[in-house]
Design a protein around this motif. Structure first.
Motif, PDB file in Angstrom:
ATOM      1  N   ARG A 167       0.852  -1.157  -0.158  1.00 14.52           N
ATOM      2  CA  ARG A 167       0.062  -0.187  -0.182  1.00 14.52           C
ATOM      3  C   ARG A 167       0.858   1.162  -0.108  1.00 14.52           C
ATOM      4  O   ARG A 167       0.287   2.531   0.097  1.00 14.52           O
ATOM      5  N   PHE A 168       2.400   1.179  -0.121  1.00 10.99           N
ATOM      6  CA  PHE A 168       2.964   2.281  -0.386  1.00 10.99           C
ATOM      7  C   PHE A 168       3.173   2.450  -1.736  1.00 10.99           C
ATOM      8  O   PHE A 168       3.124   1.600  -2.581  1.00 10.99           O
ATOM      9  N   ARG A 169       3.794   3.696  -2.126  1.00  9.47           N
ATOM     10  CA  ARG A 169       4.135   4.274  -3.516  1.00  9.47           C
ATOM     11  C   ARG A 169       5.484   4.161  -3.854  1.00  9.47           C
ATOM     12  O   ARG A 169       6.052   4.943  -2.936  1.00  9.47           O
ATOM     13  N   GLY A 175       8.864   5.775 -13.697  1.00  3.15           N
ATOM     14  CA  GLY A 175       7.621   6.247 -13.109  1.00  3.15           C
ATOM     15  C   GLY A 175       7.452   5.869 -11.985  1.00  3.15           C
ATOM     16  O   GLY A 175       8.097   6.141 -10.873  1.00  3.15           O
ATOM     17  N   ALA A 176       6.234   5.200 -11.366  1.00  4.80           N
ATOM     18  CA  ALA A 176       5.750   4.849 -10.329  1.00  4.80           C
ATOM     19  C   ALA A 176       5.222   3.670 -10.139  1.00  4.80           C
ATOM     20  O   ALA A 176       4.284   3.164 -11.053  1.00  4.80           O
ATOM     21  N   TYR A 177       5.201   3.004  -8.980  1.00  9.04           N
ATOM     22  CA  TYR A 177       4.544   1.577  -8.555  1.00  9.04           C
ATOM     23  C   TYR A 177       3.677   1.715  -7.338  1.00  9.04           C
ATOM     24  O   TYR A 177       4.353   2.291  -6.741  1.00  9.04           O
ATOM     25  N   ALA A 188      13.319   4.856  -5.237  1.00  9.33           N
ATOM     26  CA  ALA A 188      13.449   3.356  -4.509  1.00  9.33           C
ATOM     27  C   ALA A 188      13.971   2.371  -5.268  1.00  9.33           C
ATOM     28  O   ALA A 188      14.517   1.604  -4.553  1.00  9.33           O
ATOM     29  N   TRP A 189      13.806   2.469  -6.582  1.00  2.75           N
ATOM     30  CA  TRP A 189      14.448   1.468  -7.193  1.00  2.75           C
ATOM     31  C   TRP A 189      15.555   1.788  -8.718  1.00  2.75           C
ATOM     32  O   TRP A 189      15.142   2.863  -9.206  1.00  2.75           O
ATOM     33  N   ARG A 190      16.576   1.364  -8.630  1.00  2.00           N
ATOM     34  CA  ARG A 190      17.458   1.733  -9.944  1.00  2.00           C
ATOM     35  C   ARG A 190      17.390   0.190 -10.863  1.00  2.00           C
ATOM     36  O   ARG A 190      17.832  -0.871 -10.231  1.00  2.00           O
ATOM     37  N   PRO A 193      12.059  -4.232 -10.693  1.00  2.00           N
ATOM     38  CA  PRO A 193      11.655  -5.731 -10.682  1.00  2.00           C
ATOM     39  C   PRO A 193      10.337  -5.838 -11.546  1.00  2.00           C
ATOM     40  O   PRO A 193      10.171  -4.887 -12.123  1.00  2.00           O
ATOM     41  N   PRO A 194       9.949  -6.963 -11.583  1.00  2.00           N
ATOM     42  CA  PRO A 194       8.747  -6.953 -12.524  1.00  2.00           C
ATOM     43  C   PRO A 194       7.681  -6.516 -11.908  1.00  2.00           C
ATOM     44  O   PRO A 194       6.603  -7.181 -11.683  1.00  2.00           O
ATOM     45  N   VAL A 195       7.269  -5.043 -12.325  1.00  2.75           N
ATOM     46  CA  VAL A 195       6.308  -4.408 -12.017  1.00  2.75           C
ATOM     47  C   VAL A 195       5.049  -4.691 -12.537  1.00  2.75           C
ATOM     48  O   VAL A 195       3.726  -4.309 -11.963  1.00  2.75           O
TER      49      VAL A 195
END
Length: 353
Positions: A167-169, A175-177, A188-190, A193-195
Motif C-alpha cells: 500500500r506504499f508508492r 515512473g511509479a509503482y 526507490a528502485w534503480r 523488478p517485474p512491476v
C-alpha cells in the motif's frame, strides 16, 4: 577474559565503525556524536556500554537517549534534536549528549537490553521488489494471468508497518509503482523488478518478541526514537506509515521467530512468503537454525499450486556491521538461492540485478 585496556580500545573501534556507517547512511549528527564519544577522555560511553560493543547495543544507546529527548526529560539536548523541535546545531550536541549519558547511565544501560525496533519503512523497497518477483513466478504464464495470492509472514516485524508495504508508492526512474499513498518512497528502485506482475496479499501476519502498537503514543514514540533525528525524510515516512497502518489490518503476535514458524507448511492456492529485513543478527545461532529448518521443511513440501518463498534483505554477514545489504530469494519448488539486488541497510535505493 579480556586484557586490561582492551575493553576501551574495542569500544572505540566499534564506535568509530558505527560513526562511519552513520556518515555513509546520511546522519552527520550521529557520525559526529559517535566520533566524539570514541575520543572522549572521560570514557562515559564505555561506562554505559561496558563490553557490549555490537552494533545493536550502540544503536540501542542512541535510541534510548533519543527517547529521553522525545519524552521532554532532557531539554538541553532536545534543543539540538530536530525531532523534538530543536533548532540548535545538531553537530554541536556532544556536550549535552555526554551529560545525558552520565546523568542517566543506569536507565540507558537498561535500554540496551531491548533490541532496536526501527521498523524502517524504506526497507519495503527491496521487500516489495522481491514480492513482485515471487508473484511473477507464481502465475501460469508471463501473460497477464492472475498470480497466486500471497500469504505474507514477517519475522521480526516490530509494529508490522512493512506488512502493509503493497500500500506504499514507489517512485523510480521510469515512473511509479503502487497506489496513491501517504507513504511515498523517492528513488526507490534503480532498474526494475517485474512491476507488471499482479500482486494480491490475502494474509498479513508477523511476530516480534516485543511487538509495538502504532495506535498508542508510546508505541509510536518508541519507533520514532530509533529513527536518526537528523533524517527528516525517514521521520516523515514513518509518520505516514502510521496512517496506512490505521487503515490496513495486519496481525503481529508476541513470539520469537522460531516459535512463530514452528509447523510452517504450504497452503493450497496461495504463495506462502516468509520475509524479514535487518533482523537476523538479533537471533541466536540456535534460533536462526530453527528458522531455516522450518522454512526448508515447508519448502520441501511445496508444489506449483502451493509454493513457499523465503525473502530477505540482510547484510551478507549477519554477525558484522553491514551498510550494504542484499535481497535474497529462495522459492520452492526448487529452492535455489538467488540474489535479486542490493541496497543500503535502510533500503533506498535498491538496485536490481
Amino acid at each position: 577474559m579480556r586484557r586490561a585496556g582492551s575493553e576501551g580500545a574495542e569500544t572505540r573501534r566499534a564506535l568509530l565503525a558505527q560513526a562511519r556507517a552513520s556518515a555513509q547512511l546520511g546522519s552527520p549528527m550521529y557520525a559526529e556524536l559517535l566520533t566524539r564519544a570514541a575520543d572522549d577522555p572521560g570514557k562515559v560511553v564505555t561506562g554505559v556500554l561496558g563490553e557490549r560493543t555490537e552494533t545493536g547495543y550502540i544503536l540501542g544507546m542512541l535510541g534510548t537517549v533519543h527517547r529521553l529527548v522525545l519524552e521532554g526529560r532532557v531539554p538541553e539536548l532536545a534543543a539540538h534534536y530536530p525531532t523534538a523541535g530543536g533548532t540548535e546545531d545538531p553537530l554541536q550536541a556532544w556536550p549535552a549528549f555526554r551529560d545525558v549519558l552520565a546523568g542517566h547511565a543506569a536507565e540507558i544501560r537498561d535500554g540496551l537490553l531491548d533490541p532496536p525496533q526501527t521498523n524502517e519503512v524504506g526497507r519495503s523497497a527491496p521487500l516489495v521488489g522481491g514480492l513482485l518477483t515471487i508473484a511473477d513466478a507464481c502465475r501460469p504464464t508471463r501473460t497477464p494471468a492472475p498470480s497466486l495470492p500471497v500469504r505474507l509472514l514477517e519475522i521480526g516485524a516490530s509494529a508490522g508497518l512493512n506488512l502493509r508495504a503493497d500500500r506504499f508508492r514507489f517512485l523510480h526512474e521510469s515512473g511509479a509503482y503502487g497506489p496513491e499513498s501517504p507513504v511515498v518512497l523517492p528513488d526507490a528502485w534503480r532498474g526494475l523488478p517485474p512491476v507488471g506482475a499482479p500482486l494480491a496479499i490475502a494474509e498479513r501476519r508477523g511476530c516480534d518478541p516485543n511487538p509495538l502498537d502504532t495506535t498508542s503514543p508510546a508505541g509510536r514514540q518508541r519507533l520514532l526514537s530509533y529513527v536518526w533525528p537528523d533524517q527528516a525524510a525517514r521521520v516523515a515516512r514513518l509518520r505516514a506509515a502510521f496512517e496506512v497502518a490505521a487503515r490496513v489490518p495486519a496481525t503481529v503476535v508476541k513470539a520469537g521467530a522460531a516459535d512463530f514458524l514452528d509447523g510452517l507448511a504450504p497452503e493450497q492456492g496461495v504463495a506462502t512468503v516468509v520475509w524479514h529485513s535487518t533482523m537476523r543478527a538479533y537471533m541466536s545461532r540456535d534460533e536462526a537454525a530453527r528458522v531455516d529448518r522450518s522454512i526448508e521443511r515447508a519448502g520441501a513440501a511445496a508444489t506449483p499450486d502451493a509454493p513457499v518463498a523465503h525473502l530477505s534483505f540482510e547484510g551478507r554477514d549477519a554477525s558484522r556491521l553491514n551498510v550494504l545489504h542484499v535481497v535474497t530469494l529462495r522459492l520452492w519448488p526448487g529452492g535455489e538461492p538467488v540474489i535479486l539486488g542490493e541496497g543500503p541497510s535502510h533500503g533506498l535505493p535498491t538496485t536490481w540485478f
